[in-house]
Design a protein around this motif. Sequence first.
Motif, mmCIF file in Angstrom:
data_model
loop_
_atom_site.group_PDB
_atom_site.id
_atom_site.type_symbol
_atom_site.label_atom_id
_atom_site.label_comp_id
_atom_site.label_asym_id
_atom_site.label_seq_id
_atom_site.Cartn_x
_atom_site.Cartn_y
_atom_site.Cartn_z
ATOM 1 N N PHE A 37 -69.293 50.454 -10.735
ATOM 2 C CA PHE A 37 -70.128 49.311 -11.105
ATOM 3 C C PHE A 37 -70.065 48.275 -9.976
ATOM 4 C CE2 PHE A 37 -68.386 51.465 -14.713
ATOM 5 C CZ PHE A 37 -69.445 51.609 -15.587
ATOM 6 N N PRO A 38 -71.025 48.288 -9.060
ATOM 7 C CA PRO A 38 -70.968 47.391 -7.897
ATOM 8 C C PRO A 38 -70.987 45.924 -8.303
ATOM 9 C CG PRO A 38 -72.672 49.082 -7.643
ATOM 10 C CD PRO A 38 -72.239 49.126 -9.067
ATOM 11 N N ARG A 39 -70.145 45.138 -7.634
ATOM 12 C CA ARG A 39 -70.167 43.681 -7.825
ATOM 13 C C ARG A 39 -70.669 42.964 -6.575
ATOM 14 N NH1 ARG A 39 -68.258 41.438 -12.142
ATOM 15 N NH2 ARG A 39 -67.714 39.507 -11.076
ATOM 16 N N ILE A 46 -80.860 51.682 -13.492
ATOM 17 C CA ILE A 46 -81.231 51.796 -14.899
ATOM 18 C C ILE A 46 -82.175 50.643 -15.223
ATOM 19 C CG2 ILE A 46 -80.369 52.063 -17.251
ATOM 20 C CD1 ILE A 46 -79.384 54.208 -15.448
ATOM 21 N N THR A 47 -83.442 50.808 -14.911
ATOM 22 C CA THR A 47 -84.374 49.695 -15.066
ATOM 23 C C THR A 47 -84.551 49.294 -16.521
ATOM 24 O OG1 THR A 47 -86.198 51.285 -15.080
ATOM 25 C CG2 THR A 47 -85.660 50.276 -12.983
ATOM 26 N N ALA A 62 -72.202 40.787 -18.668
ATOM 27 C CA ALA A 62 -71.854 40.418 -17.296
ATOM 28 C C ALA A 62 -70.808 39.304 -17.277
ATOM 29 C CB ALA A 62 -73.100 39.978 -16.541
ATOM 30 N N GLU A 63 -70.896 38.376 -18.237
ATOM 31 C CA GLU A 63 -69.908 37.305 -18.311
ATOM 32 C C GLU A 63 -68.518 37.851 -18.610
ATOM 33 O OE1 GLU A 63 -71.332 33.426 -20.236
ATOM 34 O OE2 GLU A 63 -72.792 34.884 -20.930
ATOM 35 N N THR A 64 -68.458 38.877 -19.439
ATOM 36 C CA THR A 64 -67.164 39.494 -19.740
ATOM 37 C C THR A 64 -66.603 40.181 -18.504
ATOM 38 O OG1 THR A 64 -67.938 39.859 -22.017
ATOM 39 C CG2 THR A 64 -65.958 41.032 -21.317
ATOM 40 N N ALA A 74 -72.780 55.594 -9.142
ATOM 41 C CA ALA A 74 -72.830 54.132 -9.069
ATOM 42 C C ALA A 74 -73.941 53.631 -9.988
ATOM 43 C CB ALA A 74 -73.086 53.687 -7.631
ATOM 44 N N LEU A 75 -73.569 52.811 -10.952
ATOM 45 C CA LEU A 75 -74.507 52.329 -11.954
ATOM 46 C C LEU A 75 -74.915 50.892 -11.655
ATOM 47 C CD1 LEU A 75 -72.787 53.728 -15.160
ATOM 48 C CD2 LEU A 75 -74.868 54.578 -14.097
ATOM 49 N N ASN A 76 -76.197 50.684 -11.447
ATOM 50 C CA ASN A 76 -76.738 49.345 -11.238
ATOM 51 C C ASN A 76 -77.493 48.910 -12.490
ATOM 52 O OD1 ASN A 76 -76.011 49.140 -8.360
ATOM 53 N ND2 ASN A 76 -77.500 50.803 -8.131
#
Length: 284
Positions: A36-38, A85-86, A104-106, A134-136
């Motif tokens: 999960f890219p940051r 994953i649109t 995303a906040e978590t 890799a999941l975007n």
Amino acid sequence: MSFPCLVQRVSHSKTDVSRRTDLSVLPTPHDVRFYFPRDNMTGLELWANAAMLSELSPFLHDFLESSAVPASPRKTKRPRTEIEITDLDVATALDDLMDEDSDAETDDYLVEKKETPLYGVDEVRGDFSYRQIALNGVSYTTFFTVLQYLQSGHYGLADLKSETELRHETRLQYLQSWDAASELPIPASPKSTYRLAHLLRLADLKAEALEFFEQSLAVEGVAREFFSSMAAKYPEIQEVVVRYVAEHWAQVKLTQGWIDRKDAWARGELPGREHVWAALMDAM
């Protein structure tokens, strides 16, 4: 202050939940790494077994069986498979970050606490063969919750933002309160869980997340849900919210939340909700 329940399909002890939680964050004995890219350099990771995923999720079965996810040999730089994953991406035209219950906040909270390590996307994680995806557009927290559901039947769902707002509680305050009161993993958004279960074709989890969402609706906060992108994009969510608003119309129409969001919609600030409004008119 209320806290989310631990939704259970089967009975296990907290020790068992903790043991199964560890299975998702450790490389062995798994053969699939979800990344999960940051940023451009680092991200979060989860691990799972390809055979288990293929058996339990039709979507993941089809995907893992395709040529899109090649196996990688030992002691080499792992090939990356980037997936957009649109359907889950909060940056779409219908989405408004203000009214979405994003996990995303978590993710940010877990990283800030340094409880969830960051790794490089090409960092070799062991002397064994594994596939990397890799999941975007998918939150680590949401995917972690779904893995827990698949592995153990246990998963936690959090209060909706429309609930915590009524308590004048920020999302960060809610996460901190939950974290201090429980040894279990921080729960995921029921809306994010529903979206991911929909994508992965997990009918039971999708139905349970929908039921949790419906039971969480309240007169004072339902306007946020009615005018959300979730109601605009998912017919089941729309049906639940429209029915609730219609049944409680005399109270809902007088709330400040309804007045403010209805005015914003009338000004064109919330496009793409016309069919939701039409469904409400039909239900009245």
